[in-house]
Design a protein around this motif. Structure first.
Motif, short mmCIF file in Angstrom:
data_model
loop_
_atom_site.label_atom_id
_atom_site.label_comp_id
_atom_site.label_asym_id
_atom_site.label_seq_id
_atom_site.Cartn_x
_atom_site.Cartn_y
_atom_site.Cartn_z
N MET A 170 31.11 -73.35 -48.21
CA MET A 170 31.31 -74.98 -47.76
C MET A 170 30.67 -75.80 -48.98
SD MET A 170 30.71 -74.57 -43.35
CE MET A 170 30.96 -76.17 -43.33
N TYR A 171 31.01 -77.11 -48.99
CA TYR A 171 30.40 -77.97 -49.50
C TYR A 171 30.45 -79.28 -49.03
CZ TYR A 171 35.04 -79.91 -50.76
OH TYR A 171 36.42 -80.37 -50.80
N GLY A 172 29.47 -80.24 -49.27
CA GLY A 172 29.24 -81.42 -48.93
C GLY A 172 28.27 -81.23 -47.59
N LEU A 173 27.29 -80.09 -47.85
CA LEU A 173 26.39 -80.01 -46.76
C LEU A 173 25.36 -81.01 -46.74
CD1 LEU A 173 26.47 -75.89 -46.88
CD2 LEU A 173 27.82 -77.42 -45.38
N PRO A 174 24.54 -80.94 -45.63
CA PRO A 174 23.35 -81.88 -45.74
C PRO A 174 22.35 -81.80 -46.94
CG PRO A 174 23.57 -81.14 -43.38
CD PRO A 174 24.67 -80.27 -44.44
N GLN A 175 22.20 -82.80 -47.49
CA GLN A 175 21.35 -83.00 -48.78
C GLN A 175 21.63 -81.96 -49.93
OE1 GLN A 175 17.09 -83.37 -47.79
NE2 GLN A 175 17.43 -83.64 -45.81
N GLU A 176 23.00 -81.48 -49.83
CA GLU A 176 23.50 -80.68 -51.09
C GLU A 176 23.67 -81.46 -52.35
OE1 GLU A 176 26.74 -77.00 -51.80
OE2 GLU A 176 27.15 -78.84 -50.17
N THR A 177 23.40 -80.72 -53.39
CA THR A 177 23.62 -81.58 -54.67
C THR A 177 24.71 -80.91 -55.42
OG1 THR A 177 22.14 -80.08 -55.96
CG2 THR A 177 21.01 -82.25 -54.86
N LEU A 178 25.11 -81.52 -56.48
CA LEU A 178 26.30 -80.92 -57.17
C LEU A 178 25.68 -79.49 -57.98
CD1 LEU A 178 29.28 -81.60 -58.06
CD2 LEU A 178 28.36 -82.52 -59.99
N ALA A 179 24.44 -79.57 -58.29
CA ALA A 179 24.11 -78.47 -58.90
C ALA A 179 23.77 -77.37 -58.08
CB ALA A 179 22.57 -78.87 -59.34
N MET A 180 23.60 -77.63 -56.81
CA MET A 180 23.47 -76.56 -55.71
C MET A 180 24.83 -75.79 -55.52
SD MET A 180 21.09 -78.71 -53.12
CE MET A 180 20.85 -77.29 -51.93
N LEU A 181 25.94 -76.76 -55.74
CA LEU A 181 27.20 -76.05 -55.16
C LEU A 181 27.69 -75.42 -56.78
CD1 LEU A 181 29.87 -75.82 -53.88
CD2 LEU A 181 30.64 -78.00 -55.10
N GLN A 182 27.39 -75.84 -57.65
CA GLN A 182 27.35 -75.17 -59.02
C GLN A 182 26.83 -73.66 -58.99
OE1 GLN A 182 28.76 -76.05 -62.06
NE2 GLN A 182 28.55 -74.04 -62.95
N HIS A 183 25.54 -73.59 -58.45
CA HIS A 183 24.75 -72.16 -58.27
C HIS A 183 25.38 -71.42 -57.26
CE1 HIS A 183 22.05 -69.46 -56.25
NE2 HIS A 183 21.47 -69.29 -57.50
N ASP A 184 26.23 -72.14 -56.13
CA ASP A 184 26.76 -71.20 -55.03
C ASP A 184 28.08 -70.71 -55.67
OD1 ASP A 184 24.81 -71.50 -52.93
OD2 ASP A 184 25.97 -73.31 -51.98
N LEU A 185 28.66 -71.37 -56.56
CA LEU A 185 29.84 -70.91 -57.14
C LEU A 185 29.77 -69.81 -58.06
CD1 LEU A 185 31.84 -74.27 -57.56
CD2 LEU A 185 32.78 -72.62 -56.09
N GLU A 186 28.73 -69.98 -58.81
CA GLU A 186 28.32 -68.88 -59.60
C GLU A 186 27.92 -67.73 -59.04
OE1 GLU A 186 25.30 -70.69 -61.91
OE2 GLU A 186 26.89 -71.89 -63.22
#
Length: 388
Positions: A170-186
């Motif tokens: 999931m993305y767009g989560l509370p207080q999530e940043t673009l860098a956090m999504l990048q880490h999740d994808l990796e």
């Protein structure tokens, strides 16, 4: 020989904890019903499953979802799997394509014993609800596992012999940043699942998050950041071998979810269990959502299936178009004409032209499909296809 391709959906409504974003018919703290519910499922499968096997042969796909199917104790899961084998001969070869049998699992609710059981009884695809590998985000959305457990669960699945594993993100989560999504994808592609489903957070009425939003206590990323997240995941996943085949789904070649594709391609399916839906002979049905009522009805040999109000012709056309347009392949002019007896152009000519001018739709080999921009703004296209 199969007379009709069809799918089977089995609903397990139990969860350890209700996620804060979830509006699915699932319930925490109902463990006392698990044994009786499994009995009821077996009764419905004997009744309806046998009926449709006799009519159409073995289903092409089976999907056990929820809720969290993997919370069922081993003995109850085995009983349910034994019933499925008894009815559909899951582990026997048939003159038909290989059955795709998916079970949804959450990290923290499966172990080596349970995974071995699933594999033994013919389950050949797992779908793990990971959502994020960030422990802070997991806690913020109500998940019970950790990022480390998600990775360990994948290792257990491989050791059990599973070669087709899907993971949800999931993305767009509370207080999530673009860098956090990048880490999740990796982190996700490093585990090499064959299939990835990725969803933007939606605030649904009645959920904990919706109530928090009303109280001003939910801190979500702004629209610009969410758009950047979308752009990141739609570029990152194809670059790492995952082709997009539906708005929210990516897969390595040959690992597209056949069960989900059947929903988008007007294939009939039987749903069993409380709150399960069915689509049979062009009509839609829904089972009641109350677990005790479902159990009692099955004991009494009564049906809990209620036919939903038949869709009029316009609504049926809308739905047919929406579902097909979700896929990369798109909406077949030939299939539309065969289904409704009129050409797609005779119904949607102005809409199609407008969406093409806005670079949201394109044509290829008799199919109308969303462009890359259309995938991003799919709701705009779907709204334009409304007839009523």
């Amino acid at each position: 020989m199969r007379k009709q391709q069809w799918g089977l959906y089995i609903h397990i409504p139990f969860c350890r904890q209700k996620c804060f974003y979830c509006d699915f018919p699932s319930f925490a703290g109902r463990e006392r019903y698990e044994a009786d519910y499994t009995d009821a499922l077996c009764r419905e499968l004997l009744d309806q499953g046998v009926l449709y096997r006799e009519k159409w042969g073995r289903p092409a796909t089976i999907y056990m979802g929820g809720g969290t199917p993997s919370v069922l104790p081993v003995k109850l899961m085995e009983r349910l799997l034994q019933m499925l084998c008894r009815i559909f001969a899951l582990t026997e070869n048939e003159d038909s394509p290989e059955l795709e049998f998916t079970v949804e699992c959450n990290p923290g609710t499966v172990d080596a014993e349970k995974l071995a059981l699933l594999h033994t009884y013919g389950v050949n695809r797992l779908s793990f609800g990971v959502q994020t590998f960030d422990d802070g985000l997991l806690q913020a959305i109500g998940r019970i596992h950790t990022g480390r457990q998600a990775a360990e669960t994948m290792q257990l699945a491989r050791k059990a012999g599973f070669q087709n594993v899907s993971m949800d993100l999931m993305y767009g989560l509370p207080q999530e940043t673009l860098a956090m999504l990048q880490h999740d994808l990796e982190a996700m592609v490093a585990l090499k699942p064959e299939h990835i489903s990725i969803y933007g957070l939606q605030l649904e009425a009645g959920t904990a998050f919706a109530k928090m939003q009303e109280l001003g206590k939910l801190m979500l990323p702004d629209e610009e950041t969410v758009e950047q997240m979308y752009d990141l995941m739609t570029s990152f996943l194809p670059a790492h071998g995952y082709a997009r085949y539906e708005i929210s789904n990516f897969a390595q070649p040959g690992y597209e979810s056949r069960h989900n594709l059947s929903y988008w391609q007007d294939v009939p399916y039987l749903g069993v269990g409380a709150a399960a839906h069915s689509y049979l002979a062009g009509r839609r049905y829904a089972n009641g959502t109350d677990i005790p009522s479902y159990i009692e009805a099955m004991r009494a040999g009564k049906s809990v299936r209620v036919e939903e109000e038949p869709a009029d012709r316009a609504i049926a056309m809308e739905e047919f178009a929406f579902l097909a347009l979700r896929t990369v392949r798109g909406l077949s002019r030939e299939a539309f004409s065969k289904r409704f007896g009129v050409s797609l152009e005779s119904v949607y000519s102005k809409t199609i032209e407008k969406m093409k001018q806005q670079d949201l739709l394109e044509e290829q080999d008799g199919f109308l499909r969303l462009t890359s921009l259309g995938m991003k703004y799919g709701n705009v296209v779907f709204e334009a296809f409304l007839l009523t």
